[in-house]
Design an enzyme around this catalytic site. Structure first.
Site, PDB file in Angstrom:
ATOM      1  N   ILE A  45       0.819  -1.291   0.018  1.00  0.00           N
ATOM      2  CA  ILE A  45       0.020  -0.147  -0.135  1.00  0.00           C
ATOM      3  C   ILE A  45       0.817   1.148   0.112  1.00  0.00           C
ATOM      4  O   ILE A  45       1.825   1.405   0.723  1.00  0.00           O
ATOM      5  CB  ILE A  45      -0.817   0.030   1.056  1.00  0.00           C
ATOM      6  CG1 ILE A  45      -1.803  -1.220   1.169  1.00  0.00           C
ATOM      7  CG2 ILE A  45      -1.773   1.235   1.261  1.00  0.00           C
ATOM      8  CD1 ILE A  45      -2.647  -1.372   2.430  1.00  0.00           C
ATOM      9  N   HIS A 160       5.679   5.086   0.696  1.00  0.00           N
ATOM     10  CA  HIS A 160       5.222   3.671   1.107  1.00  0.00           C
ATOM     11  C   HIS A 160       4.507   3.566   2.238  1.00  0.00           C
ATOM     12  O   HIS A 160       5.265   4.120   3.334  1.00  0.00           O
ATOM     13  CB  HIS A 160       6.476   2.608   0.732  1.00  0.00           C
ATOM     14  CG  HIS A 160       6.093   1.224   0.761  1.00  0.00           C
ATOM     15  ND1 HIS A 160       5.979   0.630   1.769  1.00  0.00           N
ATOM     16  CD2 HIS A 160       5.725   0.358  -0.357  1.00  0.00           C
ATOM     17  CE1 HIS A 160       5.468  -0.895   1.393  1.00  0.00           C
ATOM     18  NE2 HIS A 160       5.486  -0.905   0.366  1.00  0.00           N
ATOM     19  N   HIS A 161       3.542   2.813   2.773  1.00  0.00           N
ATOM     20  CA  HIS A 161       2.812   2.653   3.787  1.00  0.00           C
ATOM     21  C   HIS A 161       3.930   2.308   5.089  1.00  0.00           C
ATOM     22  O   HIS A 161       3.388   2.356   6.264  1.00  0.00           O
ATOM     23  CB  HIS A 161       1.601   2.002   3.793  1.00  0.00           C
ATOM     24  CG  HIS A 161       0.601   2.408   4.923  1.00  0.00           C
ATOM     25  ND1 HIS A 161       0.763   2.765   5.878  1.00  0.00           N
ATOM     26  CD2 HIS A 161      -0.832   2.627   4.590  1.00  0.00           C
ATOM     27  CE1 HIS A 161      -0.396   3.152   6.605  1.00  0.00           C
ATOM     28  NE2 HIS A 161      -1.527   2.975   5.865  1.00  0.00           N
ATOM     29  N   SER A 162       4.983   1.490   4.792  1.00  0.00           N
ATOM     30  CA  SER A 162       5.695   1.134   5.802  1.00  0.00           C
ATOM     31  C   SER A 162       6.633   2.330   6.431  1.00  0.00           C
ATOM     32  O   SER A 162       7.117   1.964   7.658  1.00  0.00           O
ATOM     33  CB  SER A 162       6.776   0.173   4.996  1.00  0.00           C
ATOM     34  OG  SER A 162       7.753   0.909   4.165  1.00  0.00           O
ATOM     35  N   ASN A 360       3.566   2.529  12.231  1.00  0.00           N
ATOM     36  CA  ASN A 360       2.261   1.862  12.094  1.00  0.00           C
ATOM     37  C   ASN A 360       2.000   1.215  13.209  1.00  0.00           C
ATOM     38  O   ASN A 360       2.418   0.249  13.631  1.00  0.00           O
ATOM     39  CB  ASN A 360       2.132   0.972  10.943  1.00  0.00           C
ATOM     40  CG  ASN A 360       2.397   1.599   9.557  1.00  0.00           C
ATOM     41  OD1 ASN A 360       1.372   2.382   9.176  1.00  0.00           O
ATOM     42  ND2 ASN A 360       3.451   1.462   9.032  1.00  0.00           N
TER      43      ASN A 360
END
Length: 514
Positions: A45, A160-162, A360
């Site tokens: 994602i 990037h969602h990371s 996250n």
């Protein structure tokens, strides 16, 4: 390394250990399990922040501002490297030298004979079919100096969602901005406060305690009330967790125009992004008239828009293809469980070269949606308020977070990722909202016109993001190409529904005055 036990996350400092030859080898930090999940297939994602500007962008000045501030943050100047030495496939943050030109893309797409709105929309949609090269830090910015009906220029910041959740990344991004009215001050974000209903209740209780402080009956009533609240919290939590498990296993929403059909190839299709802006002052007016919250009104508008879209045109042979009153429609909402640090704290960290970061740390809640043709548009707000108040008396998001952590610990990334992917894919849409700056802001002398964060790579066919900025609120709607044939009409339904609800609120206010 990230931790969910406090208000902030600390990246452990890079340590060195001596080797036999006298050289030093860097010992780097691991990605957190939640960040590592975003590198699994089908869960790759990317967060996209679409920004409109009131003036054309001077590329060199914006690059200099990013170089001066954003690149000081370790996540934006580190590679994510797979460590396969012990077979665990862990990923580590490895500091690197960043060339700002490798992360800044300025395409030449201007064409006087074409619709510039369509050009920009297509460019952003085409980005959703690509990923960021792992050989560099996982972010970039695309600058489109093309005038559209929304702004004089558009930029797309992609992460990037990371790297972190949406709230943390937007706070980091806003650390490059200043107030337009005071270029020496940083933007301010709304601070959550207790609702008026809770504060008025405690005030009434304090008055009651003064008049009855010697009454044993009042103490007994207090204990009974607390016990009842605990029982209700426990009951709601158990029900919500059971529904979450059922959704992960078999409970799927009804077929609708927003549902991803079985066999649909999501990996090869673009995301279509539509954004519509409404007045935040008008939205707050509706909030006051209905005695609701801003989130209640946003969810109410979403329910009204989806209902309007379904009712308007989905008929086959004179009969409705979808029956809203029989539909099960729900929204999967990712809840950030770690309080945001805020722009001020982030800017101070960057200036001090500190390594305190946020990543996250999230849980799920599943909110039922009312899809129906309601006679009174304000009923959408009332029904949204009932759903939201019910969720406030539940620990669903915390329980689903720990549930996911157990899966990570005992079954690994692949199984945990399937769980995180399964729940949203069984619901009608994914929903999120972010609070933006309270005032108008500028970056390197460029005043911002609107801010519309969204993402791509998620398993749902429809995602709705809402973001406030100054006196505006923007809905960013992401749909998979080929699922919804007229996404622009869906965007218009959000505006039309908002206007109908506003008119109903004005009529209610006039009735009270009369």
């Amino acid at each position: 390394m990230e931790s969910c036990s406090g208000n902030m996350t600390v990246l452990r400092p890079i340590r060195t250990s001596k080797q036999e030859n006298g050289e030093e080898e860097e010992e780097t930090a691991l990605l957190s399990p939640a960040s590592r999940m975003f590198h699994e297939p089908n869960y790759n994602i990317h967060i996209v922040a679409i920004m409109g500007w009131k003036v054309p962008i001077e590329v060199d000045s914006v690059k200099a501002e990013i170089q001066r501030k954003l690149l000081k943050h370790p996540r934006f100047s580190s590679l994510q490297v797979m460590d396969e030495s012990d077979g665990s496939r862990k990923m580590r943050w490895v500091p690197t030298t960043v060339n700002i030109d490798d992360h800044t893309i300025v395409p030449q797409i201007a064409d006087d004979n074409m619709d510039t709105d369509k050009l920009v929309e297509d460019y952003i949609s085409n980005l959703s079919t690509t990923t960021i090269d792992m050989s560099k830090p996982l972010w970039d910015i695309h600058i489109l100096n093309v005038k559209t009906s929304h702004a004089k220029a558009t930029s797309i910041c992609r992460f990037h969602h990371s790297l972190g959740d949406g709230i943390a990344l937007i706070s980091l991004l806003l650390s490059c901005f200043n107030k337009s009215s005071d270029p020496t001050s940083l933007p301010t974000l709304p601070v959550s406060s207790s609702s008026s209903s809770f504060s008025s209740t405690s005030k009434d209780k304090s008055n009651l305690s003064i008049s009855n402080k010697k009454s044993n009956w009042y103490l007994i009533w207090q204990y009974l009330e607390k016990f009842w609240l605990f029982i209700r919290l426990l009951f709601n939590t158990v029900v919500d967790v059971l529904l979450f498990i059922a959704t992960a296993l078999f409970l799927k929403d009804s077929q609708s125009p927003f549902t991803v059909a079985r066999g649909f190839d999501k990996s090869s299709t673009r995301q279509i992004f539509i954004y519509r802006t409404i007045s935040l002052d008008d939205l707050k007016f509706i909030k006051n008239v209905t005695n609701a919250t801003v989130n209640d009104v946003i969810l109410g508008i979403t329910q009204a828009a989806l209902s309007r879209y379904i009712q308007r045109g989905h008929e086959v042979g004179g009969k409705r293809k979808f029956l809203p009153e029989r539909m099960r429609c729900r929204a999967a909402v990712l809840i950030n469980l770690r309080p945001a640090l805020g722009v001020q704290a982030v800017a101070e960290m960057i200036e001090k070269n500190a390594t305190v970061i946020q990543g996250n740390c999230f849980g799920f809640i599943i909110i039922p949606l009312t899809i129906a043709q309601l006679e009174n548009p304000l009923s959408y707000i009332h029904k949204a308020k009932i759903s939201m108040d019910r969720k406030k008396r539940s620990l669903e998001s915390q329980c689903t977070f720990y549930f996911l952590q157990l899966f990570l610990k005992f079954f690994g990334f692949k199984v945990a990722t399937k769980l995180a992917q399964k729940v949203p894919s069984q619901t009608t849409l994914a929903f999120s909202n972010v609070a933006g700056p309270l005032e108008e802001v500028s970056c390197a002398g460029h005043p911002l016109a609107f801010l519309a964060p969204t993402c791509y790579g998620h398993p749902t066919g429809l995602m709705v993001h809402a973001c406030s900025y100054a006196k505006k609120l923007t809905f960013a709607i992401a749909v998979r190409e080929g699922i919804i044939p007229d996404p622009d009409h869906l965007g218009d339904d959000f505006v039309d529904s908002f206007m109908l609800i506003k008119e109903a609120a004005l009529a209610k206010l006039r009735t009270k005055v009369d």
